[in-house]
Write an enzyme that holds these catalytic residues in place. Structure first.
Site, short mmCIF file in Angstrom:
data_model
loop_
_atom_site.label_atom_id
_atom_site.label_comp_id
_atom_site.label_asym_id
_atom_site.label_seq_id
_atom_site.Cartn_x
_atom_site.Cartn_y
_atom_site.Cartn_z
N LYS A 195 0.87 -1.18 0.00
CA LYS A 195 0.00 0.00 0.00
C LYS A 195 0.90 1.23 0.00
O LYS A 195 1.70 1.43 0.90
CB LYS A 195 -0.90 -0.01 1.23
CG LYS A 195 -1.78 1.23 1.30
CD LYS A 195 -2.75 1.20 2.47
CE LYS A 195 -3.61 2.44 2.49
NZ LYS A 195 -4.56 2.42 3.61
N ARG A 235 -10.70 9.98 1.81
CA ARG A 235 -10.55 10.62 3.11
C ARG A 235 -11.60 11.70 3.29
O ARG A 235 -12.10 11.92 4.41
CB ARG A 235 -9.13 11.21 3.23
CG ARG A 235 -8.07 10.11 3.28
CD ARG A 235 -6.67 10.69 3.27
NE ARG A 235 -5.65 9.63 3.20
CZ ARG A 235 -4.36 9.86 3.04
NH1 ARG A 235 -3.91 11.10 2.94
NH2 ARG A 235 -3.50 8.85 2.98
N LYS A 271 1.46 9.90 5.93
CA LYS A 271 1.49 8.47 6.30
C LYS A 271 2.76 7.80 5.79
O LYS A 271 2.81 6.58 5.66
CB LYS A 271 0.23 7.79 5.77
CG LYS A 271 -1.08 8.38 6.33
CD LYS A 271 -2.30 7.53 5.99
CE LYS A 271 -3.56 8.05 6.69
NZ LYS A 271 -4.71 7.16 6.48
N GLU A 329 7.69 -6.91 1.24
CA GLU A 329 6.43 -6.91 1.99
C GLU A 329 5.63 -8.19 1.71
O GLU A 329 5.02 -8.77 2.61
CB GLU A 329 5.58 -5.69 1.63
CG GLU A 329 6.12 -4.36 2.16
CD GLU A 329 5.83 -4.16 3.65
OE1 GLU A 329 5.20 -5.04 4.27
OE2 GLU A 329 6.26 -3.12 4.20
N LYS A 387 -2.15 -1.56 -3.82
CA LYS A 387 -3.03 -0.37 -3.76
C LYS A 387 -2.19 0.90 -3.86
O LYS A 387 -1.21 1.02 -3.13
CB LYS A 387 -3.77 -0.40 -2.43
CG LYS A 387 -4.62 0.80 -2.16
CD LYS A 387 -5.27 0.67 -0.82
CE LYS A 387 -6.13 1.90 -0.60
NZ LYS A 387 -6.79 1.87 0.67
N SER A 433 -10.15 5.59 -4.70
CA SER A 433 -11.09 6.69 -4.94
C SER A 433 -10.62 7.65 -6.03
O SER A 433 -11.40 8.02 -6.91
CB SER A 433 -11.35 7.43 -3.63
OG SER A 433 -10.13 7.87 -3.05
N TYR A 484 -15.18 1.10 -6.63
CA TYR A 484 -16.44 1.81 -6.39
C TYR A 484 -17.38 1.67 -7.58
O TYR A 484 -18.56 2.00 -7.48
CB TYR A 484 -16.15 3.29 -6.08
CG TYR A 484 -15.23 3.42 -4.90
CD1 TYR A 484 -15.71 3.23 -3.61
CD2 TYR A 484 -13.87 3.66 -5.06
CE1 TYR A 484 -14.86 3.28 -2.52
CE2 TYR A 484 -13.00 3.73 -3.98
CZ TYR A 484 -13.51 3.53 -2.71
OH TYR A 484 -12.67 3.58 -1.63
C1 PBG Z 1 -7.19 3.75 5.52
C2 PBG Z 1 -7.61 3.46 4.15
C3 PBG Z 1 -7.47 4.36 3.09
C4 PBG Z 1 -8.05 3.76 1.98
C5 PBG Z 1 -8.51 2.51 2.36
N1 PBG Z 1 -8.22 2.32 3.71
C6 PBG Z 1 -6.92 5.73 3.06
C7 PBG Z 1 -5.58 5.98 3.60
O1 PBG Z 1 -4.76 5.08 3.77
O2 PBG Z 1 -5.32 7.14 3.88
C8 PBG Z 1 -8.13 4.42 0.64
C9 PBG Z 1 -9.20 3.98 -0.28
C10 PBG Z 1 -9.45 4.86 -1.45
O3 PBG Z 1 -8.82 5.91 -1.68
O4 PBG Z 1 -10.35 4.48 -2.21
N2 PBG Z 1 -6.75 2.76 6.32
#
Ligand code: PBG
Length: 335
Positions: free
Chosen positions: A201, A211, A223, A239, A254, A280, A319
């Protein structure tokens, strides 16, 4: 006439021929639909994710019945938490009466065949909007604590398991959380609950609209000490090796379309099923361009998702899942 023994166009000469040659397919059975669940008795549309909704517990189960009829086998639940329920530790994350455990129970009762997956991380629940526990220092700096966070994630995973979840999906990127969650689940007899680990990720700007939907943006900082550097490819294999050794059932990459090389690398290096999260921002780019009349939504969305499958992903979190399932059903009746 050119003297060509190889004419690749022969394999593309008709729809039937192209069908025979097709290497990759996309079906509703490959799709996982991320859903947002909130307190109260009403549903609200999500402005930053057109077509998506914050569901109340009472209505999410009925929606899942429709999704299951469309052929979507799995939903992934995210909590929308009001500010007054957030605290520094994110304790609402393991409240057995929180929206996620209540939604799990409601969905499993209404449509038991539907696989219910839940996101495990603290960012929607703590006041910091960080996926882990935060220690603040006097000079204003802060640290995201690893081992203490893993304990909290185990509590959250157990809370979901007791509510009947099928798959736990830790999205926090702490070290060692897969083996710790596996051990916690097994110790309570939940050996049948699967773990889909967010393996690679990345610290991506494409999470912005998500968010916004959850009100979970970090209150300060970023992050980058736990999510991966977008510049790195080999690190994803490190990982992945860790997650395999820790007992993950499935691995995730991701975002998806910007990281097709990472999906392909993982596919070549593990026998585990691979999921990719079309996040998203990736979804919104296509929706927004289509709303402006600049891209054809249907063909661009299908091409984006097909490319993720071609790179080697077995399943896709998107989505667009309900819309895509409808398009696929239309295509199959048209043929
Ligand atoms: C947080 C989480 C995030 C997403 C899924 N789980 C956002 C982040 O890590 O800040 C993102 C999903 C998306 O953007 O569709 N644990």
């Amino acid at each position: 006439m050119m003297n060509l023994s190889n004419r690749p166009r022969r394999n593309r000469k008709s729809a039937a021929m192209r069908g025979l040659m097709r290497e990759t397919s996309l079906s509703a059975a490959n799709l996982i639909y991320p859903m947002f669940v909130q307190e109260g008795e009403t549903n609200s549309p999500i402005e930053s994710l057109p077509g998506c909704t914050r569901w109340c517990v009472a209505d999410i189960a009925a929606e899942c019945c429709l999704l299951y009829q469309l052929g979507i086998p799995c939903v992934d639940l995210f909590a929308v938490v009001p500010e007054h329920k957030k605290d520094a530790q994110g304790t609402e994350a393991w409240n057995p009466e929180g929206v996620v455990p209540r939604a799990i129970r409601a969905i499993k009762k209404a449509v038991p065949q539907m696989l219910v997956m839940t996101d495990v991380a603290l960012d929607p629940f703590n006041t910091y909007g960080q996926d882990g526990l935060v220690r603040e220092y006097e000079d204003g700096s802060y640290e995201i604590l690893n081992d203490e966070t893993v304990e909290a994630l185990c509590r959250q995973a157990l809370c979901h398991a007791r509510a009947g979840v099928d798959v736990i999906s830790p999205s926090d990127m702490m070290d060692g959380r897969v083996s710790a969650i596996r051990a916690a689940l097994d110790a309570e007899g939940f050996t049948h609950v699967s773990i889909l680990s967010y393996t690679a990720k990345y610290a991506s700007a494409f999470y912005g609209p998500f968010r916004g939907a959850l009100g979970s943006a970090p209150k300060f900082g970023d992050k980058k000490t736990y999510q991966m550097d977008p510049a790195n490819r080999r690190e994803a294999l490190r990982e992945a090796a860790a997650d395999v050794a820790e007992g993950a059932d499935m691995l995730m990459v991701k975002p998806a379309t910007m990281y097709l090389d990472v999906i392909a690398d993982l596919r070549a290096n593990t026998t585990l099923p691979i999921a990719a999260y079309h996040v998203s921002g990736e979804y919104l780019m296509i929706k927004a361009a289509a709303a402006s009349g600049w891209l054809d939504e249907r063909s661009c969305m299908m091409e984006a998702l097909l490319s993720i499958r071609r790179a080697g992903a077995d399943m896709i979190l998107t989505y667009a899942a309900p819309q895509v399932a409808l398009w696929l059903a239309e295509d199959s009746t048209a043929n």
